[in-house]
Design an enzyme around this catalytic site. Structure first.
Site, PDB file in Angstrom:
ATOM      1  N   TYR A 110       0.854  -1.183   0.000  1.00  6.18           N
ATOM      2  CA  TYR A 110       0.000   0.000   0.000  1.00  6.18           C
ATOM      3  C   TYR A 110       0.892   1.235   0.000  1.00  6.18           C
ATOM      4  O   TYR A 110       1.867   1.309   0.762  1.00  6.18           O
ATOM      5  CB  TYR A 110      -0.894   0.014   1.253  1.00  6.18           C
ATOM      6  CG  TYR A 110      -1.737   1.265   1.324  1.00  6.18           C
ATOM      7  CD1 TYR A 110      -3.001   1.320   0.758  1.00  6.18           C
ATOM      8  CD2 TYR A 110      -1.243   2.418   1.938  1.00  6.18           C
ATOM      9  CE1 TYR A 110      -3.752   2.478   0.787  1.00  6.18           C
ATOM     10  CE2 TYR A 110      -1.983   3.591   1.972  1.00  6.18           C
ATOM     11  CZ  TYR A 110      -3.235   3.608   1.391  1.00  6.18           C
ATOM     12  OH  TYR A 110      -3.971   4.768   1.415  1.00  6.18           O
ATOM     13  N   GLU A 198      -3.069   7.722  -4.337  1.00  3.13           N
ATOM     14  CA  GLU A 198      -2.991   6.403  -3.708  1.00  3.13           C
ATOM     15  C   GLU A 198      -2.662   5.351  -4.758  1.00  3.13           C
ATOM     16  O   GLU A 198      -3.287   5.317  -5.820  1.00  3.13           O
ATOM     17  CB  GLU A 198      -4.337   6.073  -3.050  1.00  3.13           C
ATOM     18  CG  GLU A 198      -4.325   4.785  -2.252  1.00  3.13           C
ATOM     19  CD  GLU A 198      -5.705   4.468  -1.680  1.00  3.13           C
ATOM     20  OE1 GLU A 198      -5.878   4.582  -0.455  1.00  3.13           O
ATOM     21  OE2 GLU A 198      -6.607   4.112  -2.454  1.00  3.13           O
TER      22      GLU A 198
END
Ligand code: ADP
Ligand code: MG
Length: 387
Positions: A110, A198
């Site tokens: 992530y 992101e």
């Protein structure tokens, strides 16, 4: 304003950040063959282009091994209504599907960059538990997440980028590629005034690191600095919100039934709170701005009235820069045009308020004057109930 995955990925590619080979976006079944060709020799991934994450779990991401399989998958996706944990109960219709080559995933990480309001900085967040929702990782295993803030004016320094890479457990030979990825992302984030970038997952593949997913949120308040985005329509904005933007008004539609026309964002927030305190629910946030003139008031009225839920309107204007009599003139003109069938409570305060009040009471238009915000809120809540 959010960007779709393929738009976000093209920004990443523009900065030299590796992504899977792109075949482009398809909107019709017949366009699949050339798209597959552009995305290499397969297997491929077909990905629903909707403004929400969680598509994988909800069935919006399909891995296909042959053109025949791709056609079946595309047929299933186009027109499908997709509900994910991020769509808040609503279903988004899939109209565009991104075709790209499937990566061989060794590990998923992530990676994101956000605005850290508390620190007044930008911050990179990484976790070795990628692919899954970061929210649940944050709750269940916060030690698996590292957040490092950086000064947006100075950019992300190498030593912080390296620390993030080592935290992810990357081997020494992978660190330079990660540092270059993180720094390019940080530069993109700052230069485009993003509020979120992101990459989840950032994947480790036999060919190195690759951004398999990308989410970009542009800061609406900074759009004026980016000519490319200024003209782009926000797909999530309602027709009323789009019109308001064109007219230079700050308008956000809400689900209550009392329309608010206010000058100044702080006063607009206070007005919404006071309506709620009086037992009502605001239908919108609307700030006509500190220098509201007749034209803007008329426009604001039109936009509020587009919402058929509205059962009453509260005008709350403080005449500091703007004069109350000018607002009153705007209100009267607007009312003459729109033939209001719902109650209107007006609270004016400030410069030339006496003249304004006289104008309104002499108009014979049935406006309800209020003394103070609390009185105004109680009156509109009561009147809207009966309208
Ligand atoms: P979402 O976050 O909306 O679920 P993603 O783009 O992250 O959508 O895709 C979900 C999962 O699908 C990823 O975690 C990854 O495992 C897989 N995936 C996505 N794109 C690719 C790709 N190009 N190659 C291989 N796997 C992929
Ligand atoms: Mg994802």
């Amino acid at each position: 304003m959010k960007l779709l995955e393929y738009e976000a990925k093209s920004l990443l590619q523009g900065r030299g950040i590796p992504t899977p080979l792109q075949g482009g976006v398809v909107r019709r079944l017949q366009d699949i063959t050339p798209a597959l060709k552009r995305a290499g020799k397969g297997p491929w991934v077909l990905k629903a282009q909707v403004l929400a994450g969680g598509r994988g779990k909800a069935g919006g991401v399909k891995i296909v091994k042959s053109p025949a399989e791709a056609k079946v998958a595309l047929k299933g996706l186009l027109g499908l209504k997709l509900k994910t944990h991020q769509t808040g109960g609503a279903a988004l219709t899939i109209r565009e599907v991104l075709v790209e080559s499937a990566a061989k995933i060794e590990k998923e990480f992530y990676f994101s960059i956000v605005v850290d309001r508390r620190e007044g900085m930008a911050a990179v967040i990484v976790s070795s538990q990628g692919g899954v929702e970061i929210e649940s990782t944050a709750q269940e295993s916060p030690e698996a997440i590292l957040k490092l803030s950086f000064d947006p004016d100075a950019g992300l320094p190498d030593f912080k980028a390296r620390r993030l890479g080592f935290f992810l457990g990357l081997s020494v030979d992978r660190i330079p590629a990660f540092v270059s990825f993180a720094k390019s992302c940080a530069k993109l984030f700052c230069e485009l005034d993003l509020s979120l970038l992101e990459v989840n997952p950032l994947a480790l593949t036999p060919k190195g690191l690759a951004a398999l997913d990308a989410k970009v949120v542009l800061d609406d308040n900074a759009l004026y600095r980016h000519a490319d985005y200024q003209k782009k329509a926000d797909p999530e904005a309602s027709a009323a919100e789009r019109e308001a933007k064109k007219a230079g008004l700050s308008y956000i539609g809400l689900d209550g039934d009392i329309g608010c026309l206010v000058n100044g964002a702080g006063l607009a927030m206070a007005t919404m709170d006071t309506i709620a305190l009086a037992g009502g629910r605001p239908a919108n946030f609307l700030d006509v701005g500190g220098s509201a003139d007749e034209k803007r008031v008329i426009e604001a009225f039109r936009i509020i009235l587009r919402d058929s839920k509205v059962r009453g309107i509260l005008v709350n204007i403080f005449g500091g820069i703007v004069k109350c009599d000018m607002i009153a003139a705007g209100l009267l003109k607007a009312m003459a045009r729109v033939k209001l069938k719902i109650p209107l409570v007006v609270r004016l305060e400030g410069t030339n308020v006496e003249e304004a009040k006289k104008m309104l009471s002499n108009s014979g238009l049935g406006l309800v004057p209020a003394d103070g915000l609390w009185d105004a809120a109680k009156k509109i809540v009561e009147l809207a109930k009966g309208s």
